[in-house]
Write a protein that holds these residues in place. Sequence first.
Motif, mmCIF file in Angstrom:
data_model
loop_
_atom_site.group_PDB
_atom_site.id
_atom_site.type_symbol
_atom_site.label_atom_id
_atom_site.label_comp_id
_atom_site.label_asym_id
_atom_site.label_seq_id
_atom_site.Cartn_x
_atom_site.Cartn_y
_atom_site.Cartn_z
ATOM 1 N N ASN A 233 7.119 -49.415 7.687
ATOM 2 C CA ASN A 233 6.245 -50.457 8.225
ATOM 3 C C ASN A 233 5.502 -49.969 9.463
ATOM 4 O OD1 ASN A 233 7.405 -52.152 6.253
ATOM 5 N ND2 ASN A 233 7.161 -53.929 7.587
ATOM 6 N N ILE A 234 6.201 -49.231 10.317
ATOM 7 C CA ILE A 234 5.541 -48.693 11.518
ATOM 8 C C ILE A 234 4.441 -47.717 11.114
ATOM 9 C CG2 ILE A 234 5.890 -47.250 13.564
ATOM 10 C CD1 ILE A 234 8.690 -48.466 13.805
ATOM 11 N N ALA A 235 4.748 -46.876 10.121
ATOM 12 C CA ALA A 235 3.743 -45.917 9.646
ATOM 13 C C ALA A 235 2.527 -46.648 9.068
ATOM 14 C CB ALA A 235 4.361 -45.003 8.590
ATOM 15 N N THR A 236 2.761 -47.742 8.335
ATOM 16 C CA THR A 236 1.665 -48.527 7.755
ATOM 17 C C THR A 236 0.803 -49.144 8.844
ATOM 18 O OG1 THR A 236 3.005 -49.034 5.801
ATOM 19 C CG2 THR A 236 1.095 -50.440 6.205
ATOM 20 N N LEU A 237 1.458 -49.675 9.898
ATOM 21 C CA LEU A 237 0.710 -50.265 11.012
ATOM 22 C C LEU A 237 -0.154 -49.225 11.721
ATOM 23 C CD1 LEU A 237 3.440 -52.626 12.553
ATOM 24 C CD2 LEU A 237 1.350 -53.327 11.360
ATOM 25 N N CYS A 238 0.315 -47.965 11.666
ATOM 26 C CA CYS A 238 -0.430 -46.870 12.308
ATOM 27 C C CYS A 238 -1.445 -46.230 11.362
ATOM 28 C CB CYS A 238 0.528 -45.795 12.810
ATOM 29 S SG CYS A 238 1.631 -46.364 14.117
ATOM 30 N N GLY A 239 -1.574 -46.799 10.154
ATOM 31 C CA GLY A 239 -2.526 -46.275 9.188
ATOM 32 C C GLY A 239 -2.038 -45.040 8.453
ATOM 33 N N LEU A 240 -0.738 -44.820 8.416
ATOM 34 C CA LEU A 240 -0.172 -43.645 7.750
ATOM 35 C C LEU A 240 0.661 -44.083 6.546
ATOM 36 C CD1 LEU A 240 1.091 -41.781 10.952
ATOM 37 C CD2 LEU A 240 -1.047 -41.355 9.719
ATOM 38 N N GLU A 241 0.984 -43.124 5.685
ATOM 39 C CA GLU A 241 1.845 -43.381 4.541
ATOM 40 C C GLU A 241 3.109 -42.545 4.667
ATOM 41 O OE1 GLU A 241 0.270 -43.099 0.667
ATOM 42 O OE2 GLU A 241 -1.407 -44.475 1.041
ATOM 43 N N THR A 380 7.004 -62.788 -8.356
ATOM 44 C CA THR A 380 7.045 -61.909 -9.531
ATOM 45 C C THR A 380 7.119 -60.431 -9.170
ATOM 46 O OG1 THR A 380 4.608 -61.922 -9.582
ATOM 47 C CG2 THR A 380 5.779 -63.545 -10.960
ATOM 48 N N HIS A 381 6.784 -60.081 -7.945
ATOM 49 C CA HIS A 381 6.808 -58.677 -7.538
ATOM 50 C C HIS A 381 8.257 -58.213 -7.352
ATOM 51 C CE1 HIS A 381 2.465 -58.351 -6.917
ATOM 52 N NE2 HIS A 381 2.516 -59.550 -6.339
ATOM 53 N N ALA A 382 8.548 -56.995 -7.823
ATOM 54 C CA ALA A 382 9.903 -56.457 -7.699
ATOM 55 C C ALA A 382 10.201 -55.998 -6.275
ATOM 56 C CB ALA A 382 10.092 -55.288 -8.665
ATOM 57 N N LYS A 383 9.166 -55.522 -5.565
ATOM 58 C CA LYS A 383 9.334 -55.078 -4.177
ATOM 59 C C LYS A 383 8.243 -55.693 -3.320
ATOM 60 C CE LYS A 383 11.826 -50.737 -4.738
ATOM 61 N NZ LYS A 383 11.901 -49.304 -4.352
ATOM 62 N N CYS A 384 8.597 -55.943 -2.064
ATOM 63 C CA CYS A 384 7.647 -56.557 -1.136
ATOM 64 C C CYS A 384 6.689 -55.506 -0.572
ATOM 65 C CB CYS A 384 8.376 -57.233 0.015
ATOM 66 S SG CYS A 384 9.398 -58.633 -0.485
ATOM 67 N N ALA A 385 5.518 -55.969 -0.151
ATOM 68 C CA ALA A 385 4.562 -55.084 0.517
ATOM 69 C C ALA A 385 5.149 -54.627 1.852
ATOM 70 C CB ALA A 385 3.242 -55.809 0.731
ATOM 71 N N SER A 386 4.761 -53.443 2.284
ATOM 72 C CA SER A 386 5.301 -52.892 3.532
ATOM 73 C C SER A 386 4.386 -53.133 4.724
ATOM 74 C CB SER A 386 5.553 -51.383 3.369
ATOM 75 O OG SER A 386 4.340 -50.719 3.030
ATOM 76 N N ASN A 402 13.069 -58.901 2.306
ATOM 77 C CA ASN A 402 12.114 -59.896 1.803
ATOM 78 C C ASN A 402 11.092 -60.300 2.855
ATOM 79 O OD1 ASN A 402 14.476 -60.492 -0.268
ATOM 80 N ND2 ASN A 402 12.617 -61.457 -1.067
ATOM 81 N N PHE A 403 11.333 -59.955 4.115
ATOM 82 C CA PHE A 403 10.480 -60.442 5.200
ATOM 83 C C PHE A 403 9.545 -59.362 5.734
ATOM 84 C CE2 PHE A 403 14.134 -63.109 4.862
ATOM 85 C CZ PHE A 403 13.683 -64.393 5.113
ATOM 86 N N SER A 404 9.472 -58.214 5.051
ATOM 87 C CA SER A 404 8.597 -57.136 5.533
ATOM 88 C C SER A 404 7.114 -57.520 5.556
ATOM 89 C CB SER A 404 8.807 -55.865 4.702
ATOM 90 O OG SER A 404 8.570 -56.101 3.338
ATOM 91 N N PRO A 405 6.613 -58.412 4.640
ATOM 92 C CA PRO A 405 5.187 -58.783 4.731
ATOM 93 C C PRO A 405 4.895 -59.874 5.764
ATOM 94 C CG PRO A 405 6.029 -58.973 2.457
ATOM 95 C CD PRO A 405 7.200 -58.932 3.385
ATOM 96 N N LEU A 406 5.899 -60.331 6.488
ATOM 97 C CA LEU A 406 5.715 -61.445 7.431
ATOM 98 C C LEU A 406 4.713 -61.041 8.510
ATOM 99 C CD1 LEU A 406 7.052 -64.271 7.628
ATOM 100 C CD2 LEU A 406 8.596 -63.317 9.334
ATOM 101 N N SER A 407 3.715 -61.900 8.735
ATOM 102 C CA SER A 407 2.641 -61.549 9.683
ATOM 103 C C SER A 407 2.821 -62.179 11.059
ATOM 104 C CB SER A 407 1.286 -61.973 9.088
ATOM 105 O OG SER A 407 1.271 -63.368 8.808
ATOM 106 N N LEU A 408 3.901 -62.920 11.271
ATOM 107 C CA LEU A 408 4.139 -63.555 12.574
ATOM 108 C C LEU A 408 4.191 -62.510 13.678
ATOM 109 C CD1 LEU A 408 6.875 -66.233 11.769
ATOM 110 C CD2 LEU A 408 4.553 -66.673 12.543
ATOM 111 N N GLY A 409 3.490 -62.807 14.781
ATOM 112 C CA GLY A 409 3.505 -61.880 15.910
ATOM 113 C C GLY A 409 2.871 -60.550 15.588
ATOM 114 N N GLY A 410 1.911 -60.546 14.666
ATOM 115 C CA GLY A 410 1.248 -59.298 14.304
ATOM 116 C C GLY A 410 2.159 -58.321 13.587
ATOM 117 N N GLY A 411 3.219 -58.839 12.968
ATOM 118 C CA GLY A 411 4.164 -57.985 12.249
ATOM 119 C C GLY A 411 5.396 -57.634 13.054
ATOM 120 N N SER A 412 5.445 -58.053 14.340
ATOM 121 C CA SER A 412 6.583 -57.708 15.201
ATOM 122 C C SER A 412 7.864 -58.416 14.749
ATOM 123 C CB SER A 412 6.284 -58.060 16.661
ATOM 124 O OG SER A 412 5.973 -59.454 16.792
#
Length: 561
Positions: A233-241, A380-386, A402-412
């Motif tokens: 998730n941190i890598a995704t927030l930084c634009g990395l994979e 229906t998705h087997a895995k949540c978005a990161s 299950n809470f990795s896509p949560l956008s509260l607090g900008g993802g914090s």
Amino acid sequence: MTEKETVVEDSDYVELPAAPVSRIFRSTASVKFLRQLSWIAEQQAVNKIGVKMEPSAAVVFLLNSLTGLSLLTMPFGFQQSGVILGSLTVFASMAVSYITATFMLEALTIANALNYEKAEENALENEPERRERLRDERKNIEEKVEKGISDSPPFRKGTLEYFKEEMRKKNACREFKIRERVELGAMGQLVLTSEFSGTAANLIYMVIVSYTYGTASALVVTVATSWGHTMQNIATLCGLELDEMLAYNVSVIISFLITVPLSFADLQKTKKFTFVIMVCRFAAILILLLVASWQSYRRVQEEGWTTVMKGVPLWQPSGFVAVFGNSVFLFGLHHYLPSMMSPLEPQSQAPGVIRCGFGICYFLLVAVCFTALTAWGGETHAKCASHPGGHFCSIQPLYNLNFSPLSLGGGSVALFLLAYPAMAIASIPVAVITTRNTIGQWLGGWLEKRGVPLARLQESYTRPNIILTLFVVTPPFVVALITQNVQAVIQYVGGYAGLTVAFFCPTILLYKCRQALKLDDMDAPADRPLKSSFANRFGYTLVYCSYAIALYMVTLKLFFT
């Protein structure tokens, strides 16, 4: 003896409140002698209790232990078994675990009583005059019996044995007081002394070691999985994979490098850190409940209550093992009870503390699982978005994922929920040290015969300590590198070793403890501290039947279905 000395001696013999009148020995009412015995027993204690703890604090610390890994793995178990079957399974497991917890508490008091009676032997060995006085008092009663003056039954045992029996009856609160922590394995060594029982004691040690190894493995998998997803998730927030498997393996290695030095540290000095982790855990559980409740409310508003409930499984026997293994893992804290309940003051509140902790945990658990099923049951998705704002998914083996896509607090908030189980890394060294000490106690005699004192195993960075610690700490991390399936670890460990530790071991230990002091006899002291009201033929039968049925069902589901 002068008249003055006689008065001083007589004033020492004071009948204690509610104590029955002495049948033979006046020393059982001697305040001075009883204080002496208590002092000797305190000095003989190996694992001293230390700082006392109030019932409210004990409930909080018990809840901290109960709301760990199993609270995150249980929603997946409820999805497999259904809400009704899951709730009933957890309740049944909790009820039997509470019964056997009372067995453990009583066995702990009896183990302390056995040590107290060693103090009696030591005191009498150092006081020949008192020994002679006991023999004279017995002789006096025997003469009265012969003359028909006393209706005391005939004497068929030694003076010391009669004296111990009378001490138990008159001073049960003193004798059965918890003065030291007697762990599960040590308790087995204390009362399982025959050749057959010695084998049983070894089996108890094997089961405890298997369970603590399994606990450590499950913790490592949980920590590494949480760290891996947090890194993604941190890598995704930084634009990395970041590759999921690479993140997981790196997390396992980092966890190992952190755990090894902590396994040699004095964890008694980390109480503040433990308190911080406890606060974070309760905050995370509250957030899980609030977010899932809000998501459930939104689904009901959009789809309707009937549609939402149609997607909630109610009764699926095929998923029994998933929830049962988790429930045993949750309530199977019996090997920790001596350490958790011994500092409690007053000690009589221990059953109430366990009832309160178990009850709160049960309702909290059902609430988390039910809101999880209603919140994410339609996904229906087997895995949540990161990444924050991405798609949600069906219930994951570790619920916080299950809470990795949560956008509260900008993802914090999502990062906090993903990372907080990783704080369980503080529990891995505890599991390692517990396993190491258990193996040390188990092999203590064998090691001492080969010139390795038991104390050397507990001294940090000695060669025996390093070898045994690495022997204990390495396998859980190897398991974590082999599999990420925490549910499989829990099902096998909880379904067999955990079940035996929680159900079978406390029952057989209490039965043998009572035998050691003949506490099931008609004239045994009835009013003893922490005496279990379930320790009777019905209670034993209930536990053994539950154990056998559970073993059968677990084996059937794991290997033949």
